[in-house]
Design a protein around this motif. Structure first.
Motif, PDB file in Angstrom:
ATOM      1  N   TYR A 153      30.311 -10.135 -11.065  1.00 21.01           N
ATOM      2  CA  TYR A 153      30.051  -8.902 -10.635  1.00 21.01           C
ATOM      3  C   TYR A 153      29.477  -8.852  -9.431  1.00 21.01           C
ATOM      4  O   TYR A 153      28.807  -8.011  -8.948  1.00 21.01           O
ATOM      5  N   ARG A 154      29.618  -9.942  -8.338  1.00 19.49           N
ATOM      6  CA  ARG A 154      28.903  -9.698  -7.107  1.00 19.49           C
ATOM      7  C   ARG A 154      29.512  -8.732  -6.113  1.00 19.49           C
ATOM      8  O   ARG A 154      28.671  -8.054  -5.214  1.00 19.49           O
ATOM      9  N   LYS A 155      30.727  -8.467  -6.389  1.00 20.96           N
ATOM     10  CA  LYS A 155      31.303  -7.327  -5.472  1.00 20.96           C
ATOM     11  C   LYS A 155      30.783  -6.027  -5.753  1.00 20.96           C
ATOM     12  O   LYS A 155      30.051  -4.995  -5.083  1.00 20.96           O
ATOM     13  N   GLN A 156      30.430  -5.841  -7.316  1.00 26.86           N
ATOM     14  CA  GLN A 156      29.761  -4.465  -7.475  1.00 26.86           C
ATOM     15  C   GLN A 156      28.431  -4.666  -7.120  1.00 26.86           C
ATOM     16  O   GLN A 156      27.923  -3.304  -6.810  1.00 26.86           O
ATOM     17  N   LEU A 157      27.605  -5.581  -7.038  1.00 28.86           N
ATOM     18  CA  LEU A 157      26.198  -5.617  -6.898  1.00 28.86           C
ATOM     19  C   LEU A 157      26.141  -5.560  -5.214  1.00 28.86           C
ATOM     20  O   LEU A 157      25.282  -4.829  -4.918  1.00 28.86           O
ATOM     21  N   ALA A 158      27.048  -5.855  -4.440  1.00 24.90           N
ATOM     22  CA  ALA A 158      26.801  -5.799  -2.964  1.00 24.90           C
ATOM     23  C   ALA A 158      27.138  -4.397  -2.769  1.00 24.90           C
ATOM     24  O   ALA A 158      26.540  -3.687  -1.945  1.00 24.90           O
ATOM     25  N   ALA A 159      28.117  -3.542  -3.387  1.00 24.81           N
ATOM     26  CA  ALA A 159      28.471  -2.314  -3.240  1.00 24.81           C
ATOM     27  C   ALA A 159      27.197  -1.394  -3.512  1.00 24.81           C
ATOM     28  O   ALA A 159      26.744  -0.449  -2.813  1.00 24.81           O
ATOM     29  N   GLY A 160      26.443  -1.600  -4.557  1.00 26.32           N
ATOM     30  CA  GLY A 160      25.185  -1.030  -5.121  1.00 26.32           C
ATOM     31  C   GLY A 160      24.233  -1.216  -4.005  1.00 26.32           C
ATOM     32  O   GLY A 160      23.336  -0.433  -3.946  1.00 26.32           O
ATOM     33  N   PHE A 161      23.975  -2.440  -3.675  1.00 23.77           N
ATOM     34  CA  PHE A 161      23.037  -2.819  -2.670  1.00 23.77           C
ATOM     35  C   PHE A 161      23.325  -1.845  -1.292  1.00 23.77           C
ATOM     36  O   PHE A 161      22.468  -1.394  -0.719  1.00 23.77           O
ATOM     37  N   ALA A 162      24.388  -1.825  -1.152  1.00 23.44           N
ATOM     38  CA  ALA A 162      24.927  -1.076   0.331  1.00 23.44           C
ATOM     39  C   ALA A 162      24.631   0.312   0.180  1.00 23.44           C
ATOM     40  O   ALA A 162      24.081   1.153   0.879  1.00 23.44           O
ATOM     41  N   LEU A 163      24.864   1.007  -1.255  1.00 27.63           N
ATOM     42  CA  LEU A 163      24.607   2.231  -1.562  1.00 27.63           C
ATOM     43  C   LEU A 163      22.931   2.282  -1.651  1.00 27.63           C
ATOM     44  O   LEU A 163      22.692   3.576  -1.254  1.00 27.63           O
ATOM     45  N   THR A 164      22.237   1.652  -2.128  1.00 26.43           N
ATOM     46  CA  THR A 164      20.929   1.694  -2.099  1.00 26.43           C
ATOM     47  C   THR A 164      20.286   1.607  -0.692  1.00 26.43           C
ATOM     48  O   THR A 164      19.745   2.776  -0.320  1.00 26.43           O
ATOM     49  N   LEU A 165      20.835   0.934   0.331  1.00 22.35           N
ATOM     50  CA  LEU A 165      20.324   1.104   1.861  1.00 22.35           C
ATOM     51  C   LEU A 165      20.621   2.533   2.194  1.00 22.35           C
ATOM     52  O   LEU A 165      20.154   3.203   2.941  1.00 22.35           O
ATOM     53  N   ALA A 166      21.874   2.994   2.166  1.00 23.43           N
ATOM     54  CA  ALA A 166      22.387   4.573   2.488  1.00 23.43           C
ATOM     55  C   ALA A 166      21.813   5.394   1.829  1.00 23.43           C
ATOM     56  O   ALA A 166      21.187   6.514   2.511  1.00 23.43           O
ATOM     57  N   SER A 167      21.362   5.425   0.552  1.00 25.26           N
ATOM     58  CA  SER A 167      20.878   6.597  -0.199  1.00 25.26           C
ATOM     59  C   SER A 167      19.199   6.665   0.249  1.00 25.26           C
ATOM     60  O   SER A 167      18.952   7.516   0.452  1.00 25.26           O
ATOM     61  N   THR A 168      18.577   5.494   0.681  1.00 26.36           N
ATOM     62  CA  THR A 168      17.241   5.248   0.960  1.00 26.36           C
ATOM     63  C   THR A 168      17.241   5.702   2.382  1.00 26.36           C
ATOM     64  O   THR A 168      16.316   6.753   3.035  1.00 26.36           O
ATOM     65  N   ALA A 169      17.971   5.547   3.417  1.00 26.36           N
ATOM     66  CA  ALA A 169      18.033   6.143   4.912  1.00 26.36           C
ATOM     67  C   ALA A 169      18.315   7.561   4.649  1.00 26.36           C
ATOM     68  O   ALA A 169      17.746   8.087   5.600  1.00 26.36           O
ATOM     69  N   ALA A 170      19.389   7.932   3.692  1.00 26.75           N
ATOM     70  CA  ALA A 170      19.556   9.462   3.710  1.00 26.75           C
ATOM     71  C   ALA A 170      18.219  10.159   3.213  1.00 26.75           C
ATOM     72  O   ALA A 170      18.046  11.169   3.579  1.00 26.75           O
ATOM     73  N   THR A 171      17.451   9.435   2.353  1.00 24.20           N
ATOM     74  CA  THR A 171      16.189  10.175   2.070  1.00 24.20           C
ATOM     75  C   THR A 171      15.094  10.222   3.063  1.00 24.20           C
ATOM     76  O   THR A 171      14.414  11.145   3.103  1.00 24.20           O
ATOM     77  N   LEU A 172      14.974   9.301   4.099  1.00 25.27           N
ATOM     78  CA  LEU A 172      14.136   9.442   5.116  1.00 25.27           C
ATOM     79  C   LEU A 172      14.642  10.400   6.317  1.00 25.27           C
ATOM     80  O   LEU A 172      13.953  10.658   7.170  1.00 25.27           O
ATOM     81  N   VAL A 173      15.619  10.890   6.048  1.00 25.42           N
ATOM     82  CA  VAL A 173      16.166  11.739   7.257  1.00 25.42           C
ATOM     83  C   VAL A 173      15.495  12.969   7.350  1.00 25.42           C
ATOM     84  O   VAL A 173      14.921  13.536   8.299  1.00 25.42           O
ATOM     85  N   PRO A 174      15.280  13.678   6.047  1.00 20.51           N
ATOM     86  CA  PRO A 174      14.529  15.288   6.217  1.00 20.51           C
ATOM     87  C   PRO A 174      13.138  14.985   6.730  1.00 20.51           C
ATOM     88  O   PRO A 174      12.552  15.814   7.407  1.00 20.51           O
ATOM     89  N   PRO A 175      12.478  13.682   6.537  1.00 15.94           N
ATOM     90  CA  PRO A 175      10.893  13.759   7.159  1.00 15.94           C
ATOM     91  C   PRO A 175      11.273  13.524   8.539  1.00 15.94           C
ATOM     92  O   PRO A 175      10.334  14.144   9.136  1.00 15.94           O
ATOM     93  N   TYR A 176      12.238  12.912   9.039  1.00 16.95           N
ATOM     94  CA  TYR A 176      12.402  12.697  10.537  1.00 16.95           C
ATOM     95  C   TYR A 176      12.544  13.976  11.259  1.00 16.95           C
ATOM     96  O   TYR A 176      12.554  14.156  12.346  1.00 16.95           O
ATOM     97  N   LEU A 177      13.566  14.765  10.382  1.00 21.88           N
ATOM     98  CA  LEU A 177      13.971  16.033  11.021  1.00 21.88           C
ATOM     99  C   LEU A 177      12.708  17.022  11.325  1.00 21.88           C
ATOM    100  O   LEU A 177      12.906  17.985  11.974  1.00 21.88           O
ATOM    101  N   THR A 178      11.620  16.743  10.431  1.00 20.93           N
ATOM    102  CA  THR A 178      10.492  17.484  10.502  1.00 20.93           C
ATOM    103  C   THR A 178       9.954  17.694  11.793  1.00 20.93           C
ATOM    104  O   THR A 178       9.248  18.603  12.008  1.00 20.93           O
ATOM    105  N   ILE A 179      10.025  16.410  12.550  1.00 22.05           N
ATOM    106  CA  ILE A 179       9.208  16.522  13.769  1.00 22.05           C
ATOM    107  C   ILE A 179      10.056  17.272  14.514  1.00 22.05           C
ATOM    108  O   ILE A 179       9.321  18.254  15.376  1.00 22.05           O
ATOM    109  N   PRO A 180      11.309  17.309  15.147  1.00 23.17           N
ATOM    110  CA  PRO A 180      11.764  18.375  16.020  1.00 23.17           C
ATOM    111  C   PRO A 180      11.868  20.003  15.456  1.00 23.17           C
ATOM    112  O   PRO A 180      11.871  20.898  16.101  1.00 23.17           O
ATOM    113  N   LEU A 181      11.732  19.997  14.204  1.00 27.68           N
ATOM    114  CA  LEU A 181      11.767  21.206  13.609  1.00 27.68           C
ATOM    115  C   LEU A 181      10.332  21.920  13.706  1.00 27.68           C
ATOM    116  O   LEU A 181      10.398  22.990  14.030  1.00 27.68           O
ATOM    117  N   MET A 182       9.346  21.002  13.567  1.00 28.31           N
ATOM    118  CA  MET A 182       8.006  21.511  14.096  1.00 28.31           C
ATOM    119  C   MET A 182       7.749  21.984  15.497  1.00 28.31           C
ATOM    120  O   MET A 182       7.585  22.940  15.914  1.00 28.31           O
TER     121      MET A 182
END
Length: 355
Positions: A178-207
């Motif tokens: 299942y290494r292909k599914q695991l690679a896809a899951g790792f890629a989604l983990t990277l993407a979801s973690t990066a998306a989670t960090l977008v709101p704090p980063y947008l807080t700077i110009p918002l302020m």
């Protein structure tokens, strides 16, 4: 004549019944193994001893100070078993059970050595310390080693090596299909973690561009406000969707790995000899196949995933902080090594407590 006692005998000779035992021993009689039995017949805590010498088996029942003796002969056998955390040692002759002693499993290693020495001495049929001196002995428990081997059976059974966390890497052979599914899951983990960090980063110009100027009375363009709020909304939706897809894929893969693990373990059990099942309870084996694989599934689908997500979150947050202000980021991350050390210490204590 000077006696040559086993290292296990130091506890019994230093105890309150040690003087009586020493007085009972003959001039050429040596203590080969000693077992402290700490449970009475009614399963209450009490101190007693079972001792194997070169000529006989001696026992001081828990709560008493008198010694009983049985000469080593052809018909005597010792049977050792445990149930529910309580060990039981029974002395039998061909007709009946002569005695029974109970102990907590903290003394299981000593019980194994005592049974082994009893069987060896019964099979040898003689009582000479001079004969033992020529035999190779285990450096840990001083038990004579079987012929043509350098491994002590008692120590091998009584002192299993502590399982390392790295043993989980053996799961890779089950995860390989299942290494292909695991690679896809790792890629989604990277993407979801990066998306989670977008709101704090947008807080700077918002302020800086909206809230502080608006507080100072400056006119703010509605389109700019809508742009930042839309970014926050889209990043939150993207983080939720990517996290859901990641959890779905990795949970599915963990269940497939668990199913393969259960199948492989069950097939291995079917190939074992009947002698193995004679010393094990089949119901416990089957229950462990189910419960242990379920724990592995939970670890793969939840705990391992949370650990990877937290590590990625720390790394990405540190990168954002250093891009903003390196000195402030350094001060913020200084407690991390101390926190890691505390987690490691508490984990070891918790593992010892659970064991």
């Amino acid at each position: 004549m000077q006696h040559h006692h086993s290292v296990d005998a130091s506890g019994v000779f230093s105890g309150p019944v040690g003087a009586d035992l020493r007085a009972m021993l003959a001039s050429k009689e040596n203590v080969l193994a000693a077992l402290p039995v700490d449970l009475s017949a009614t399963l209450r805590f009490a101190a007693g001893w079972v001792v194997v010498t070169s000529e006989r088996l001696l026992a001081c029942d828990p709560g008493t100070t008198t010694w009983r003796s049985w000469p080593l002969g052809e018909g005597l056998t010792l049977k050792l078993h445990d149930h529910g955390g309580v060990g039981s040692l029974e002395l039998h002759n061909p007709q009946e059970r002569l005695a029974q002693w109970r102990f907590t499993l903290a003394h299981h290693a000593q019980a194994l050595r005592l049974v082994q020495r009893f069987e060896q001495q019964s099979a040898r049929g003689d009582s000479g310390a001079e004969d033992e001196a020529d035999e190779p002995a285990c450096p840990t428990c001083h038990t004579p080693l079987p012929p043509d081997t350098e491994e002590c059976p008692a120590c091998a059974r009584a002192q299993p090596p502590q399982t390392s966390t790295w043993v989980l890497l053996r799961l890779w052979r089950f995860a390989r299909p299942y290494r292909k599914q695991l690679a896809a899951g790792f890629a989604l983990t990277l993407a979801s973690t990066a998306a989670t960090l977008v709101p704090p980063y947008l807080t700077i110009p918002l302020m800086d561009d909206i809230l502080i100027p608006f507080q100072n009375g400056k006119q703010i363009e509605p389109g700019l406000v809508l742009l930042y709020l839309s970014g926050l909304l889209l990043s939150a939706l993207a983080a939720w969707g990517l996290s859901w897809a990641r959890t779905y894929i990795l949970a599915l893969v963990s269940e497939r790995i668990g199913a393969d693990l259960r199948t492989t373990t069950y097939e291995h059990l079917l190939r074992l000899s009947l002698d193995y099942f004679g010393g094990k309870r089949t119901g416990d084996l089957m229950a462990r196949i189910g419960s242990e694989t379920d724990r592995i599934n939970v670890f793969l689908s939840l705990h391992a995933l949370d650990f990877i997500t937290d590590v990625l979150m720390i790394v990405m947050t540190a990168a954002i902080l250093f891009s903003i202000n390196p000195w402030l980021a350094l001060v913020t991350l200084v407690p991390l090594p101390f926190i890691g050390w505390m987690i490691h210490t508490v984990r070891d204590r918790l593992r010892t407590g659970f064991e």
